[in-house]
Each structure stands twice: as structure tokens, then as C-alpha cells.
Write a protein that holds these residues in place. Sequence first.
Motif, PDB file in Angstrom:
ATOM      1  N   LEU A  35       0.811  -1.214   0.000  1.00 15.59           N
ATOM      2  CA  LEU A  35       0.000   0.000   0.000  1.00 15.59           C
ATOM      3  C   LEU A  35       0.846   1.266   0.000  1.00 15.59           C
ATOM      4  CD1 LEU A  35      -2.692  -0.951   2.677  1.00 15.59           C
ATOM      5  CD2 LEU A  35      -2.805  -1.239   0.195  1.00 15.59           C
ATOM      6  N   ARG A  36       2.072   1.156   0.515  1.00 18.17           N
ATOM      7  CA  ARG A  36       2.907   2.358   0.637  1.00 18.17           C
ATOM      8  C   ARG A  36       4.370   1.952   0.703  1.00 18.17           C
ATOM      9  NH1 ARG A  36       4.216   5.901   5.364  1.00 18.17           N
ATOM     10  NH2 ARG A  36       4.346   8.068   4.660  1.00 18.17           N
ATOM     11  N   SER A  37       5.199   2.753   0.057  1.00 18.14           N
ATOM     12  CA  SER A  37       6.637   2.526   0.094  1.00 18.14           C
ATOM     13  C   SER A  37       7.326   3.790   0.568  1.00 18.14           C
ATOM     14  CB  SER A  37       7.153   2.143  -1.301  1.00 18.14           C
ATOM     15  OG  SER A  37       8.561   2.202  -1.338  1.00 18.14           O
ATOM     16  N   THR A  38       8.181   3.658   1.575  1.00 22.92           N
ATOM     17  CA  THR A  38       8.920   4.814   2.086  1.00 22.92           C
ATOM     18  C   THR A  38      10.418   4.641   1.890  1.00 22.92           C
ATOM     19  OG1 THR A  38       9.004   3.846   4.305  1.00 22.92           O
ATOM     20  CG2 THR A  38       7.153   5.306   3.808  1.00 22.92           C
ATOM     21  N   VAL A  89      16.114  -0.243 -11.777  1.00 26.80           N
ATOM     22  CA  VAL A  89      15.178   0.655 -11.118  1.00 26.80           C
ATOM     23  C   VAL A  89      15.712   1.048  -9.751  1.00 26.80           C
ATOM     24  CG1 VAL A  89      13.134  -0.206 -12.317  1.00 26.80           C
ATOM     25  CG2 VAL A  89      13.877  -1.312 -10.198  1.00 26.80           C
ATOM     26  N   THR A  90      15.264   2.209  -9.287  1.00 23.31           N
ATOM     27  CA  THR A  90      15.674   2.691  -7.965  1.00 23.31           C
ATOM     28  C   THR A  90      14.841   2.064  -6.861  1.00 23.31           C
ATOM     29  OG1 THR A  90      14.172   4.584  -8.185  1.00 23.31           O
ATOM     30  CG2 THR A  90      16.463   4.905  -8.884  1.00 23.31           C
ATOM     31  N   ASN A  91      13.664   1.547  -7.210  1.00 23.83           N
ATOM     32  CA  ASN A  91      12.789   0.927  -6.203  1.00 23.83           C
ATOM     33  C   ASN A  91      12.409  -0.488  -6.651  1.00 23.83           C
ATOM     34  OD1 ASN A  91      11.321   2.147  -8.323  1.00 23.83           O
ATOM     35  ND2 ASN A  91       9.446   2.180  -7.109  1.00 23.83           N
ATOM     36  N   PRO A  92      12.939  -1.500  -5.995  1.00 25.99           N
ATOM     37  CA  PRO A  92      12.625  -2.880  -6.393  1.00 25.99           C
ATOM     38  C   PRO A  92      11.178  -3.269  -6.155  1.00 25.99           C
ATOM     39  CG  PRO A  92      13.856  -2.857  -4.336  1.00 25.99           C
ATOM     40  CD  PRO A  92      13.875  -1.456  -4.850  1.00 25.99           C
ATOM     41  N   ILE A  93      10.518  -2.606  -5.213  1.00 24.57           N
ATOM     42  CA  ILE A  93       9.116  -2.891  -4.911  1.00 24.57           C
ATOM     43  C   ILE A  93       8.341  -1.580  -4.980  1.00 24.57           C
ATOM     44  CG2 ILE A  93       7.499  -3.706  -3.145  1.00 24.57           C
ATOM     45  CD1 ILE A  93       9.686  -5.525  -2.106  1.00 24.57           C
ATOM     46  N   ALA A  94       7.149  -1.624  -5.565  1.00 24.44           N
ATOM     47  CA  ALA A  94       6.346  -0.414  -5.745  1.00 24.44           C
ATOM     48  C   ALA A  94       4.951  -0.614  -5.182  1.00 24.44           C
ATOM     49  CB  ALA A  94       6.270  -0.051  -7.233  1.00 24.44           C
ATOM     50  N   VAL A  95       4.263   0.483  -4.967  1.00 23.90           N
ATOM     51  CA  VAL A  95       2.865   0.424  -4.552  1.00 23.90           C
ATOM     52  C   VAL A  95       2.068  -0.331  -5.614  1.00 23.90           C
ATOM     53  CG1 VAL A  95       0.788   1.829  -4.218  1.00 23.90           C
ATOM     54  CG2 VAL A  95       2.938   2.527  -3.181  1.00 23.90           C
ATOM     55  N   GLY A  96       1.219  -1.240  -5.158  1.00 20.33           N
ATOM     56  CA  GLY A  96       0.427  -2.052  -6.077  1.00 20.33           C
ATOM     57  C   GLY A  96       1.010  -3.432  -6.325  1.00 20.33           C
ATOM     58  N   ASP A  97       2.251  -3.641  -5.885  1.00 26.85           N
ATOM     59  CA  ASP A  97       2.866  -4.960  -6.027  1.00 26.85           C
ATOM     60  C   ASP A  97       2.230  -5.963  -5.070  1.00 26.85           C
ATOM     61  OD1 ASP A  97       4.764  -4.827  -8.088  1.00 26.85           O
ATOM     62  OD2 ASP A  97       6.241  -3.860  -6.781  1.00 26.85           O
ATOM     63  N   TRP A  98       2.127  -7.206  -5.510  1.00 26.26           N
ATOM     64  CA  TRP A  98       1.781  -8.317  -4.636  1.00 26.26           C
ATOM     65  C   TRP A  98       3.075  -9.011  -4.252  1.00 26.26           C
ATOM     66  CZ3 TRP A  98      -2.817  -9.348  -2.436  1.00 26.26           C
ATOM     67  CH2 TRP A  98      -3.959  -8.720  -2.971  1.00 26.26           C
ATOM     68  N   VAL A  99       3.311  -9.167  -2.947  1.00 20.37           N
ATOM     69  CA  VAL A  99       4.573  -9.721  -2.466  1.00 20.37           C
ATOM     70  C   VAL A  99       4.312 -10.925  -1.561  1.00 20.37           C
ATOM     71  CG1 VAL A  99       5.820  -7.533  -2.609  1.00 20.37           C
ATOM     72  CG2 VAL A  99       4.597  -8.115  -0.497  1.00 20.37           C
ATOM     73  N   PHE A 100       5.348 -11.736  -1.404  1.00 17.63           N
ATOM     74  CA  PHE A 100       5.302 -12.886  -0.508  1.00 17.63           C
ATOM     75  C   PHE A 100       6.200 -12.590   0.687  1.00 17.63           C
ATOM     76  CE2 PHE A 100       4.370 -14.360  -4.781  1.00 17.63           C
ATOM     77  CZ  PHE A 100       3.198 -15.079  -4.584  1.00 17.63           C
ATOM     78  N   PHE A 101       5.677 -12.773   1.888  1.00 20.88           N
ATOM     79  CA  PHE A 101       6.403 -12.347   3.082  1.00 20.88           C
ATOM     80  C   PHE A 101       6.161 -13.309   4.238  1.00 20.88           C
ATOM     81  CE2 PHE A 101       2.203 -10.541   3.512  1.00 20.88           C
ATOM     82  CZ  PHE A 101       1.919 -10.634   4.868  1.00 20.88           C
ATOM     83  N   GLU A 102       6.984 -13.158   5.260  1.00 25.64           N
ATOM     84  CA  GLU A 102       6.821 -13.909   6.501  1.00 25.64           C
ATOM     85  C   GLU A 102       6.871 -12.934   7.666  1.00 25.64           C
ATOM     86  OE1 GLU A 102       9.754 -16.916   6.787  1.00 25.64           O
ATOM     87  OE2 GLU A 102       8.775 -18.277   5.357  1.00 25.64           O
ATOM     88  N   THR A 108       4.362  12.831  -0.112  1.00 27.27           N
ATOM     89  CA  THR A 108       5.782  12.486  -0.108  1.00 27.27           C
ATOM     90  C   THR A 108       6.050  11.144  -0.775  1.00 27.27           C
ATOM     91  OG1 THR A 108       5.967  13.674   1.984  1.00 27.27           O
ATOM     92  CG2 THR A 108       7.812  12.275   1.360  1.00 27.27           C
ATOM     93  N   PHE A 109       5.163  10.185  -0.534  1.00 29.70           N
ATOM     94  CA  PHE A 109       5.327   8.850  -1.098  1.00 29.70           C
ATOM     95  C   PHE A 109       4.025   8.429  -1.775  1.00 29.70           C
ATOM     96  CE2 PHE A 109       7.933   9.053   2.776  1.00 29.70           C
ATOM     97  CZ  PHE A 109       9.195   8.790   2.237  1.00 29.70           C
ATOM     98  N   ALA A 110       4.141   7.586  -2.812  1.00 28.37           N
ATOM     99  CA  ALA A 110       2.937   7.009  -3.405  1.00 28.37           C
ATOM    100  C   ALA A 110       2.236   6.151  -2.361  1.00 28.37           C
ATOM    101  CB  ALA A 110       3.307   6.174  -4.625  1.00 28.37           C
ATOM    102  N   GLU A 111       0.906   6.219  -2.347  1.00 24.35           N
ATOM    103  CA  GLU A 111       0.151   5.455  -1.350  1.00 24.35           C
ATOM    104  C   GLU A 111      -1.188   5.031  -1.926  1.00 24.35           C
ATOM    105  OE1 GLU A 111      -1.017   5.655   3.390  1.00 24.35           O
ATOM    106  OE2 GLU A 111      -0.095   7.389   2.405  1.00 24.35           O
TER     107      GLU A 111
END
Length: 312
Positions: free
Chosen positions: A7-10, A39-52, A223-226
Motif C-alpha cells: 500500500l505504501r513505500s517509504t 530501477v531505484t525501487n525494487p518494490i512499488a505500490v500495487g505490487d503483490w509480495v510474498f512475506f513472513e 511524499t510517497f505514493a500510497e
Amino acid sequence: MQKGLVLRSTGLWYDVVSEDNKRYKARLRGKIRLQNLKVTNPIAVGDWVFFEEETATDTSQIPIASIFDIEKRQNYIIRRAPKKNVHGHIIAANLDQAALVITLAMPRTSSGFIDRFLVSCETFRIPALLIFNKTDLLSPEEVQIQDKIREKYEQIGYPTLAVSATEDPSLQALEAAIQGKTTLFSGHSGVGKSTLLNRLAPHLNLRTQEISDFSEKGMHTTTFAEMFEFQPHTYLIDTPGIKELGLIEIGEDELSHYFPEMRELIGACKFHNCRHLHEPKCAVRQAVEEGKIAKSRYNSYLSMVENDDNRR
């Protein structure tokens, strides 16, 4: 391993919501391969990620998580990173449409900027919507100018809306256009993106700021995409104001394919590899001379061929 939406990247931290609607503060663990993208940002708003989820240390705080992988993107909007010419910055990913908020003045949105945005959308076949804001500030003559600009873009297939984020009693047409979709809102600082989003969804309470009377330019309030959930299955992405939109990943030989009115003339030029610059019997240049292609659009094409981000 869980799956979540960014939802947000800082920068180093990401706000992620899991599929069961739980919020996390997440950070990237290791490197993620992104199809050789620089790219300067490997992950962006709108990405679906896998996490723990990491071991919780304070149950009163948002849980911390580690991101290990990213789901393949359907599409994304990218611009040249301001301080790194060979790198791009992904504005947002996995979009259903992208809306550009435009103003004729206070501040002025140039036709060159509009066309660069549209080319960026065409690159990944992302439907574009042009929103002309601050109609309440226009004189009758300026309204006529705006109507001609809208007509130019509507004739080549781009829907437009004219609104006043501060005075319109209803924004039903805009609400209908975003219903059930993930929509990116972009534009220069000061065009009223945050004010418009606050009107659509008052609970967002996004920061806004007055335009400088001296410079007629806006100040960065985002300040950041959200990303925000406006209604179920309807998401809005607010982005920082963009001064310039440097294109990236587009070759000169394919650029005209991202202008719908030029794309219709593929194969009509004398030479199959015509660049539409000085070649004889060029169908595109002939269409410009005959008024079938707007001269402003052709000038935008030339500026992109010349890689001139400042040309208007």
C-alpha cells in the motif's frame, strides 16, 4: 509464507496488507530479480509480495515482516529516475487505469507532459483518463480553450472529464469511472490531486496546500505514493507531484506505435522503417500537414525522439 498487497513505500520500509486484511511493516530480505530492470525501487505500490512475519517484540505495534519475493506484475508506470538517467523509478504497479489530473493554469500542465504520460500508459496498454480540474477558475475564453484540448484527446480515444474539486456538488462521473478499479492519480504538484481524492473519500484526509501566487506552482504535499481502498474492490493511488516525466524503456523505432493516431498509419509510409522525421512520402507528416494529426502531438513525438524532457 503469506501474500500481501503493498500500500505504501517509504524507501526501506513497506506498508503491506495481507489477504486476511492484517497490516504489516515490511522490509526486503535479499535481492529480488525484476526482469533485468534497472530501477531505484525494487518494490512499488500495487505490487503483490510474498512475506513472513518476524518474531513480534511488542504486541501494541504493527507487526514486522520480511519480504522474500514479488509476484509477476501485470503492468506498471515507470519514469526516468530524476538523479539517475540510466535507472527508472516505478510509480505504481498492477493498474486498471491511470488518471492524469490537468490544469490550464495555477499550475499549467503542458501538452508535452500530457503526451508523455499517455505514451507511458500505452507502453503497457494501461487505459488512461484525463481529468481537467479547477474549472471554476477558468474564464469563458479559457473554457473554450480547454474544450478544444479535450476534443483533441477524445478524438484519438482518450476519455476526459472536466471537474472542480472545490465547487462541484457531485463527482458522479468520476466516481463511476473509478468504480471497481485500481486507479493511479498523477500530475504536477498543485493540480489538486489530493483535494480531488479528499472529495471522493473524505475519510482519507490527505494533506493539501495552497498554490504560490508568485510562482503559480504547487508544493509537494504527498511524499510517497500510497494506495487507499475507496470502496470494496476500488483502490485509489495518490502520488507525489511530478515535475517532468522522463521516458524509459522505449526505443525510437517503436515510439510512434504508442501514439494511436500514428499507429493507425503503420505501413502507409514509403519506407517500412520510417521515423516520421524527414523521410519522403511519410504518411504521418502528411497527416500533420492535413490537420488529421494535431501539430502539438507531433511536436511531442519529436521531443521524445530527441529525448528532450523539457521541450513543450
